[in-house]
Design a protein around this motif. Structure first.
Motif: not given
Length: 555
Positions: A303-310
């Motif tokens: 599925x869509x992904x992006x940078x995860x801050x945590x």
């Protein structure tokens, strides 16, 4: 300013790579993978897909984005920001619609990076990002109440929109499963209390273990992932996309929203990471990597992904300083998928709900939200609240579109209010009370009676083009001086208004002179042919020069 390179950060940091840093990156990658495991499964379920799709996303997108990315420490994967929009797309268009929308988003992200548009993301107002982030948090929380309470819905109940979920919860609250509520509350307590005493071991992993033990050992009648989903522990397989003009056209709006959201989230995460390690990311390369990662993810069942801050912050805290840590995180998750995925069937659904409750709380930004409501201008509060409400009541696509349009309109309104056209005040030099009339009288200019001077302050654009209507002349006026030292910008609509002013002056036999025209307005006038039309001799660098030219004009 140093130019933002379009070059993967990995290729730069690997030159001076050491065995010590490799060891630290590997350890950090393993720890982050342990953190990402339950989160990836939980976020996949919140997105309306199976648990393995979350791991596919973290593995494929996480690897590609770390390998090609413009950040040293970015960890990518499924995030809560995408959960509601992905769930909506899957419910209405199926996986084919989600795949097409994500491919479109990936292409847009790559184009944004290639065209060096990374810096334009800063023009997304903070009120919009805060509003839709808080809205997403609320929708995630509402979406997990069913599993947290163990509610049972009648067959055929539609719960796509948030309002439909609220209605279903109210109508079926009598079906609450007390045992599911107990499991959810215990796991939520673990998530809150555990980090206060043990920081190294992720609380989400402990909550999963506690939940499994409660259900299996104590024999509690609670739904698990295995009861609701078929678990597939194999490696990600290639899925060829289905192309049709109808599907592309119907998916473009969702694809645009995914692209904007991925760009905002990833670059925001990269900026936060820069502050933590004292580095500087390459925004355009990061966008290209995000595009490639999202396309790769859906082609292999994700599925869509992006940078995860945590997860990025966890990587930094555990010593990760190069993209190798992100790559290791993906490899470890791949091993977990093959070896341990069948055990994911044992995880209770209330445990997943508790994890997502915490995710929603961490991302809701209630402190910044309330601070903005107390301190921001009314126009910003309108944008903030509108974006928040639309995200909850409708969806993220509507919220971002309306929020941006509203923000732009209110900004233009504010800018138009800052623009003014005022004429110079004429005073009698023989008046004994001259000093009292104007404290700046020492700077008063001697202006012949046949000359009128107007000063424009602020940008001239279509929002206030009618402001030039305030400029008037008398029967004896032979020369009109327009002072533009405080005009930073001029657009085509305002340019047309100046042409109309010139035509009016020409018909009345009034000479038009411009003083101190700044660089951008002058370029616009030259390109339009206005300078040649008025006469280059009628443009002065300073008001004194303009007044000298005006004095030459005989009454």
């Amino acid at each position: 300013m140093k130019k933002d390179k379009i070059k993967p950060m990995l290729f730069s940091v690997i030159k001076n790579y050491s065995a010590k840093q490799l060891t630290t990156d590997v350890i950090s990658g393993i720890i982050v993978a342990i953190i990402a495991l339950p989160l990836s499964i939980a976020l996949a379920l919140a997105s309306g897909v199976g648990p393995e799709e979350g791991l596919y996303t973290a593995i494929v997108a996480g690897f590609i984005i770390s390998f090609l990315g413009g950040s040293r420490v970015q960890i990518a994967g499924p995030t809560a920001a995408f959960a509601t929009i992905v769930a909506g797309i899957v419910a209405t268009s199926g996986m084919e619609g989600l795949m097409m929308a994500t491919i479109i988003a990936g292409i847009l992200l790559i184009l944004m990076g290639v065209l060096r548009l990374g810096s334009l993301i800063k023009f997304i107002p903070y009120t919009i990002t805060t509003g839709f982030t808080a809205g997403i948090a609320v929708t995630i929380l509402i979406g997990q109440i069913k599993d947290f309470l163990g509610l049972t819905y009648p067959k055929g109940t539609v719960t796509i929109e948030t309002t439909e979920k609220v209605e279903a919860i109210i109508q079926n609250i009598s079906t609450i499963n007390v045992q599911a509520l107990i499991v959810g509350l215990v796991c939520l307590a673990v998530l809150i209390i555990w980090p206060k005493f043990f920081e190294k071991i992720p609380a989400s992993l402990i909550a999963v273990i506690v939940g499994i033990v409660m259900v299996k050992v104590l024999g509690m009648k609670v739904n698990t992932i295995g009861d609701l989903y078929t678990i597939n522990g194999g490696l990600p397989k290639f899925h060829a996309p289905v192309f049709s003009w109808k599907l592309v056209r119907g998916s473009f709006s969702n694809g645009f929203t995914i692209a904007i959201l991925a760009a905002i989230e990833s670059l925001l995460s990269a900026v936060v990471a820069d502050g933590m390690i004292g580095s500087h990311h390459r925004s355009n390369m990061e966008l290209i990597a995000q595009g490639c990662g999202n396309i790769g993810s859906v082609l292999f069942g994700g599925i869509p992904a992006t940078g995860a801050i945590a997860r990025t912050a966890a990587n930094i805290k555990n010593g990760g300083r190069t993209p190798i840590a992100g790559i290791v995180h993906s490899i470890v998750l791949c091993l977990v998928l093959v070896v341990l995925m069948p055990y994911a069937a044992l995880i209770p659904m209330p445990t997943i709900a508790a994890i997502l409750f915490q995710v929603a709380y961490n991302m809701c930004q209630w402190r910044p939200f309330t601070h903005l409501c107390k301190t921001a201008p009314k126009s910003d509060i309108i944008v903030l609240v509108t974006t928040f409400v639309l995200t909850v009541v409708f969806d993220l696509v509507v919220a971002i579109e309306v929020g941006m349009v509203l923000a732009c309109l209110l900004f233009m309104k504010r800018m138009s209010e800052e623009t003014s056209v005022r004429g110079w005040t004429y005073v009698d030099p023989d008046d004994a009370d001259l000093e009292k009339q104007d404290p700046d009288s020492i700077d008063l200019k001697v202006i012949p009676k046949h000359v009128r001077v107007y000063e424009i302050n602020g940008p001239m654009f279509f929002g206030d083009a009618d402001a030039l209507a305030n400029i008037t002349t008398k029967e004896f006026t032979k020369c009109l001086v327009i002072r533009m030292r405080s005009v930073p910008a001029l657009d085509a609509t305002a340019m047309r208004s100046l042409e109309m002013l010139y035509d009016d002056c020409k018909s009345k036999g009034v000479r038009l002179i411009f003083s101190h025209v700044n660089e951008q307005p002058m370029r616009t006038m030259e390109k339009d042919g206005f300078v040649e039309k008025v006469g280059r001799e009628n443009f002065a660098a300073h008001i004194d020069e303009a007044l000298e030219k005006a004095a030459e004009q005989k009454a």
